[in-house]
Design a protein around this motif. Structure first.
Motif, PDB file in Angstrom:
ATOM      1  N   SER A   1       4.291  18.535  14.091  1.00 52.83           N
ATOM      2  CA  SER A   1       4.423  17.264  14.803  1.00 52.83           C
ATOM      3  C   SER A   1       3.236  16.367  14.493  1.00 52.83           C
ATOM      4  O   SER A   1       2.186  16.829  14.022  1.00 52.83           O
ATOM      5  CB  SER A   1       4.518  17.491  16.317  1.00 52.83           C
TER       6      SER A   1
ATOM      7  N   SER B   1      13.183  15.711  12.900  1.00 52.49           N
ATOM      8  CA  SER B   1      13.271  17.086  12.398  1.00 52.49           C
ATOM      9  C   SER B   1      14.602  17.331  11.701  1.00 52.49           C
ATOM     10  O   SER B   1      14.692  18.157  10.803  1.00 52.49           O
ATOM     11  CB  SER B   1      13.057  18.091  13.543  1.00 52.49           C
TER      12      SER B   1
ATOM     13  N   ALA C   1       8.208  14.381  16.194  1.00 55.51           N
ATOM     14  CA  ALA C   1       8.625  15.748  15.882  1.00 55.51           C
ATOM     15  C   ALA C   1       9.100  15.759  14.441  1.00 55.51           C
ATOM     16  O   ALA C   1      10.145  15.182  14.121  1.00 55.51           O
ATOM     17  CB  ALA C   1       9.727  16.199  16.835  1.00 55.51           C
TER      18      ALA C   1
ATOM     19  N   SER D   1       7.799  23.914  12.994  1.00 51.69           N
ATOM     20  CA  SER D   1       7.381  23.047  14.098  1.00 51.69           C
ATOM     21  C   SER D   1       6.074  22.334  13.759  1.00 51.69           C
ATOM     22  O   SER D   1       4.983  22.781  14.124  1.00 51.69           O
ATOM     23  CB  SER D   1       7.221  23.858  15.392  1.00 51.69           C
TER      24      SER D   1
END
Length: 265
Positions: free
Chosen positions: A215, A255, A225, A213
């Motif tokens: 960003s 992503s 993202a 994760s």
């Protein structure tokens, strides 16, 4: 007149095929003279390198610095001026510079005959900065290898801020157990290095919540993202295409680069 007989020819051939004349070896006096000459030449060479004033370290040149000053580099290098140039410890100077000036990524230390030592410096370049812990208003610069190398009081222009916002519970905690903070910093560096050049100068923050994760916060309140640092080139291509297709969007998700998405305006 008749030519030589077979016997006469054989006799001539026997004479021609006899052993070659023996060469005389040098006598003892010649050998002694050659040895003395070699000793004199060797002694003169050693004296020239170590004993004479002709080949001594007298000046230090520095090249390649950007933030560091030449005087800083010379001071830490501590070249023994006046010593024979051949005896200057080049490896020791290199180790000292790398140890005491972490801003230096690499340095080449060379002899510049007859009187110089050259220091060819390559400084680290910040790709991210992090806020210095317990030191408000200070920033730590991080290079492309994930090395934190310098604390500065002013954020370098155009370098994104790295925010590590890992939670001690849930998926972030699991990520921390598997990947320590230094590893996550390196993953953030990988992601930052893959950001397209046209978008990099608009990137203000790279935020890491876990390994998967990451960003980005861009100018104009836009966010991206990014996911993990894997497949950076594919994500860069997807983000470039997505921003062209939806220039007014406020959020972009790459992503999964094969299925990018945008939302908001």
């Amino acid at each position: 007149m008749a030519g030589p007989t077979t016997a006469e020819r054989g006799a001539d051939e026997d004479l021609d095929s006899g052993p070659p004349p023996r060469r005389r070896l040098p006598g003892p006096r010649a050998l002694i003279a050659a040895a003395v000459a070699l000793l004199l030449v060797g002694g003169a060479s050693v004296w020239t390198l170590y004993g004479s004033s002709w080949l001594r370290a007298e000046q230090v040149s520095v090249s390649g610095t950007r933030v560091l000053t030449e005087d800083q580099v010379r001071g830490v290098a501590d070249v023994p001026l006046g010593d024979p140039l051949v005896s200057v410890d080049l490896d020791g100077i290199e180790s000292r510079l790398l140890r005491e000036l972490p801003r230096i990524d690499s340095v080449e230390v060379v002899r510049s005959w007859p009187h110089g030592i050259g220091l060819k410096v390559s400084e680290r370049t910040a790709v991210l900065i992090v806020e210095a812990a317990g030191n408000a208003g200070k920033y730590v610069e991080v290079d492309a290898k994930g090395v934190r190398f310098a604390t500065v009081s002013r954020a370098p222009e155009g370098v994104p801020l790295l925010e590590l916002s890992m939670s001690r519970s849930g998926s972030s905690a699991a990520s921390l157990r598997r990947f320590d903070e230094d590893r996550l910093v390196r993953e953030a560096v990988r992601a930052a290095g893959a950001i397209p050049a046209a978008i990099a100068h608009e990137t203000l923050v790279v935020k890491v919540r876990s390994y998967d994760s990451i960003s980005l916060e861009l100018t104009g309140d836009r966010t991206v993202a990014w996911g993990s640092a894997e497949k950076g080139r594919a994500k860069a291509r997807a983000l470039t295409a997505l921003m062209k297709a939806a220039p007014d969007a406020g959020h972009f998700d790459v992503s999964v680069p094969t299925a990018p998405a945008s939302s908001g305006s």
